[in-house]
Write an enzyme that holds these catalytic residues in place. Structure first.
Site, PDB file in Angstrom:
ATOM      1  N   HIS A  35       0.841  -1.206   0.000  1.00 25.94           N
ATOM      2  CA  HIS A  35       0.000   0.000   0.000  1.00 25.94           C
ATOM      3  C   HIS A  35       0.880   1.261   0.000  1.00 25.94           C
ATOM      4  O   HIS A  35       0.601   2.219  -0.709  1.00 25.94           O
ATOM      5  CB  HIS A  35      -0.903   0.047   1.244  1.00 25.94           C
ATOM      6  CG  HIS A  35      -1.963  -1.023   1.299  1.00 25.94           C
ATOM      7  ND1 HIS A  35      -2.175  -1.801   2.414  1.00 25.94           N
ATOM      8  CD2 HIS A  35      -2.880  -1.420   0.400  1.00 25.94           C
ATOM      9  CE1 HIS A  35      -3.179  -2.641   2.194  1.00 25.94           C
ATOM     10  NE2 HIS A  35      -3.621  -2.436   0.968  1.00 25.94           N
ATOM     11  N   ARG A 108      -1.766  -5.837  -8.418  1.00 25.29           N
ATOM     12  CA  ARG A 108      -0.613  -6.717  -8.207  1.00 25.29           C
ATOM     13  C   ARG A 108      -0.494  -7.724  -9.331  1.00 25.29           C
ATOM     14  O   ARG A 108       0.551  -7.951  -9.887  1.00 25.29           O
ATOM     15  CB  ARG A 108      -0.754  -7.466  -6.876  1.00 25.29           C
ATOM     16  CG  ARG A 108      -0.516  -6.600  -5.680  1.00 25.29           C
ATOM     17  CD  ARG A 108      -1.097  -7.212  -4.454  1.00 25.29           C
ATOM     18  NE  ARG A 108      -2.514  -7.470  -4.644  1.00 25.29           N
ATOM     19  CZ  ARG A 108      -3.326  -7.922  -3.711  1.00 25.29           C
ATOM     20  NH1 ARG A 108      -2.861  -8.211  -2.534  1.00 25.29           N
ATOM     21  NH2 ARG A 108      -4.604  -8.107  -3.961  1.00 25.29           N
TER      22      ARG A 108
END
Ligand code: PNS
Length: 181
Positions: A35, A108
């Site tokens: 993050h 991702r």
């Protein structure tokens, strides 16, 4: 130039001189280094990033929304361009209220794509004023997720290099086994 392009150019001209704000929404249960990587990348594009923690008492989470906000604030160490907040209800309404021009989401792997695509299209249907921006996380964080970190931490697995220090300390409080690692 088509009418749509003209109107986009006008909007962008109107925005010149004003802060370009992006919302980075999520559960952040808890914040991971993946993050943080996305926040840093977003700051290359936007003047201010509001990390917006979803407050949803119906959703089971390890940390309360206040705990999640505090961990993010501690990890950001008062870095001015990053604000931390909670939101509930519709994300696009919150983005409108904050005068944000974009919603940031980290990507991702391909497995993230379908869900993100669906959410982005729903958000676009609900509001034309906010764009979804997808940022690839650094390769190092490609397998990192809050859930896998919680699972490893629960059984005492060393997650030190996957979360900021303030998050590691809070995970140690929740999972006594982690204290011994
Ligand atoms: O970290 P997460 O759990 O993947 O984040 C999901 C989040 C908070 C971004 C998403 O659930 C959300 O935006 N919730 C707010 C409700 C909303 O606006 N829903 C409509 C778009 S699908």
């Amino acid at each position: 130039m088509t009418d749509t392009k003209k109107s986009a150019a006008k909007k962008s001209a109107a925005k010149k001189g004003t802060k370009r704000i992006a919302i980075y929404p999520g559960s952040f249960d808890p914040l991971t280094n993946g993050h943080v990587d996305v926040i840093e990348r977003a700051l290359e594009i936007f003047d201010e990033v509001i990390v917006a923690v979803l407050h949803n008492p119906a959703k089971k989470s390890l940390f309360s929304s206040q705990e999640r906000v505090d961990m993010i604030k501690d990890s950001m160490n008062g870095f001015k361009p990053v604000q931390v907040d909670t939101f509930d209800g519709l994300l696009v309404e919150y983005a409108r209220m904050k005068n944000a021009v974009a919603v940031i989401r980290g990507m991702r792997a391909i497995s993230d794509f379908e869900n993100e695509f669906q959410m982005a299209l729903m958000n676009r249907k609900l509001s034309k004023d906010v764009q979804s921006v997808f940022l690839m996380t650094g390769l190092r964080w490609i397998f990192t997720s809050s859930s896998i970190i919680k699972e490893a931490a629960q059984f005492g697995g060393d997650i030190s290099d996957m979360v900021p220090r303030p998050v590691k300390l809070k995970l140690m409080e929740k999972f006594p086994k982690l204290n011994r690692s």
